[in-house]
Write an enzyme that holds these catalytic residues in place. Structure first.
Site, PDB file in Angstrom:
ATOM      1  N   SER A   1      -1.236  -2.960  -4.329  1.00 51.18           N
ATOM      2  CA  SER A   1      -2.227  -3.639  -5.161  1.00 51.18           C
ATOM      3  C   SER A   1      -3.286  -4.347  -4.319  1.00 51.18           C
ATOM      4  CB  SER A   1      -1.512  -4.620  -6.098  1.00 51.18           C
ATOM      5  OG  SER A   1      -2.395  -5.186  -7.028  1.00 51.18           O
TER       6      SER A   1
ATOM      7  N   ASP B   1      -9.364  -4.336  -7.666  1.00 53.11           N
ATOM      8  CA  ASP B   1      -8.401  -4.467  -6.579  1.00 53.11           C
ATOM      9  C   ASP B   1      -8.005  -3.066  -6.107  1.00 53.11           C
ATOM     10  OD1 ASP B   1      -7.008  -3.768  -8.883  1.00 53.11           O
ATOM     11  OD2 ASP B   1      -5.210  -4.858  -8.321  1.00 53.11           O
TER      12      ASP B   1
ATOM     13  N   ASP C   1      -5.495  -1.022  -6.395  1.00 50.16           N
ATOM     14  CA  ASP C   1      -4.923   0.023  -7.250  1.00 50.16           C
ATOM     15  C   ASP C   1      -5.575   0.100  -8.618  1.00 50.16           C
ATOM     16  OD1 ASP C   1      -3.756  -2.344  -8.224  1.00 50.16           O
ATOM     17  OD2 ASP C   1      -1.957  -1.283  -8.888  1.00 50.16           O
TER      18      ASP C   1
ATOM     19  N   ASP D   1      -5.804  -1.775 -11.292  1.00 48.64           N
ATOM     20  CA  ASP D   1      -5.269  -2.260 -12.570  1.00 48.64           C
ATOM     21  C   ASP D   1      -5.855  -3.610 -12.963  1.00 48.64           C
ATOM     22  OD1 ASP D   1      -3.950  -3.832 -10.720  1.00 48.64           O
ATOM     23  OD2 ASP D   1      -1.937  -3.438 -11.495  1.00 48.64           O
TER      24      ASP D   1
END
Length: 459
Positions: free
Chosen positions: A110, A252, A254, A256
């Site tokens: 992340s 960010d 990843d 999400d």
């Protein structure tokens, strides 16, 4: 279960890549264990044929190592692997559902620096795993119970690369935007953080007609989240001011989560987005049970905003998985975190940064108003959040000096504020959140508590 939890944290397995538990050896064992658990959950593969698990990743260098290791473990249990390459976490969840796979795995840490990596799992319906399933996988990793399960010959699984995964995901995201509406005339700055959205978000926004300025979209394996993306939103804000854009979008690693900034270059965080969107959904009669789900970290201003409009806020502990669990348990459809994780269950099963951004862009287009005006719907309480690096995470009740200060702060603030202490679930940090009417006062309190934490358990 005979083995205590050892590797799963609040959001999968995470740590320094190539150091336990994020090693090729453990990834292989996790692959074997996961394949066994998901195969056992549904003895007959969905759609017939062989059981299959989707594997996606972000742009970290170590993703190659972990992808091969965990895929080998899955294949060794007679389960096929569908490789989709770099794709945002919500994209992996979507592809898992779309391809009727038994599970999805995303290799990402992340917002952490590139040296870290992690392994997150999704069920066949695109939701994150329950604690009980994680515990079952973990038990198998350490117990050796499945060591003798060794399919041979034609029973060994095969790996297939899904070439159109990006296109499938992009189309699913565009479905969250009203048909017939475009973003023509909208000038948008996009910072993909050199992460997994480097192709998808620009593609979605361009296809909807926006004029884009895109940067930090050239990942090299080592520059993910490096002085860019939602961990450094000041970069986006500066770019918006420089090019005169209408809005900024920053992801960010990843994808999400998302943070925005308005046309004046001022940050618009997750709480602002939740206030803007939930009020709009409430007005349109689309907010399920007139309820927004937020965490204990969200600003008290959200509660007042929703209450004044005839709605309410339900709070959970920190972590998007807990927000989602609350939403699923009570059939709520909008929730999220101050950090930028927002979940719109009408369109997705997990946090999705670009879908969240599209909800705000749609409201801007509908109302014909700039973001700087829209965010005025919520008047926030002064808030401060401090992070303290720690060497251990003892129960807060054992830190008497800290507890005495907390009690003093609670007494002083009364009903006009609150204090909240927690440990990060993914990093060696303690977080202090204080809200109140006086910024100078709460800053003093936060610094005093931070000093007491450092004296006891500071790294």
């Amino acid at each position: 279960m005979t083995t205590a939890r050892k590797i799963f944290g609040t959001d999968g397995v995470r740590g320094t890549a190539n150091v336990e538990p994020v090693t090729a050896e453990t990834a292989l064992k996790l692959g074997r264990a996961a394949a066994h658990v998901f195969k056992k959950r549904v003895p007959q593969a969905r759609g017939g044929g062989r059981h299959k698990i989707v594997i996606g990743k972000d742009t970290r260098l170590s993703g190659y190592m972990l992808e091969n290791a965990i895929a080998s473990g899955i294949l060794s249990m007679g389960v096929d692997v569908l490789l989709i390459g770099p794709l945002p976490t919500p994209g992996v969840a979507y592809i898992t559902r779309s391809l009727r796979a038994d599970a999805g795995i995303v290799l990402t840490a992340s917002h952490n620096p590139y040296e870290d990596n992690g392994i997150k799992f999704f069920r066949d319906d695109g939701y994150k795993l329950d604690d009980s399933i994680e515990a079952e996988i973990e038990e198998l990793v350490f117990s050796g119970q499945i060591e003798n399960i060794r399919p041979t010959a034609g029973e060994i699984g095969k790996a297939v690369r899904i070439e159109d995964a990006l296109g499938r995901y992009v189309e699913s995201v565009k479905a969250a935007f009203p048909k017939g509406m475009t973003l023509e005339g909208m000038r948008i700055v996009v910072d993909t953080g050199n992460g997994s959205t480097y192709k998808s978000t620009p593609c979605v926004l361009r296809e909807l007609g926006a004029h884009l300025t895109v940067f930090n979209n050239t990942p090299d394996g080592t520059n993910i989240n490096k002085r860019c993306g939602s961990m450094h939103p000041e970069v986006m804000c500066q770019a918006v001011r420089a090019v005169g854009a209408d809005v900024g979008i920053s992801h960010d690693g990843d994808g999400d989560r998302v943070l925005l900034c308005d046309e004046q270059g001022e940050l618009v965080d997750g709480d602002d987005v939740l206030a803007i969107t939930s009020l709009d959904w409430l007005t349109r009669g689309a907010l399920a049970k007139k309820t927004l789900v937020a965490t204990v970290m969200s600003n008290l201003g959200l509660d007042h905003t929703l209450k004044n409009a005839g709605g309410q806020v339900v709070r959970t502990q920190v972590g998007d998985r807990y927000v989602i669990e609350e939403m699923v348990a009570h059939d709520y459809n909008v929730g999220g975190e101050q950090s930028g994780h927002m979940i719109f269950r009408d369109y997705t099963t997990t946090g999705d940064g670009v879908i969240s951004a599209l909800q705000v862009l749609r409201i801007m287009m509908d109302k014909g108003r700039p973001l700087s005006e829209l965010k005025k719907v919520c008047t926030k309480f002064p808030q401060i959040v401090l992070n303290v690096n720690v060497k251990s995470k003892p129960d807060w009740s054992t830190l008497s000096d800290v507890q005495s200060m907390v009690q003093q702060v609670e007494h002083t603030l009364g009903k006009d504020g609150r204090i909240f202490l927690r440990y990060s679930g993914t990093e060696p940090k303690a977080r202090i959140l204080i809200e109140g009417r006086d910024q100078k006062q709460i800053t003093h309190f936060a610094e005093e508590i931070a000093d007491r934490i450092k004296a006891k358990i500071g790294a």
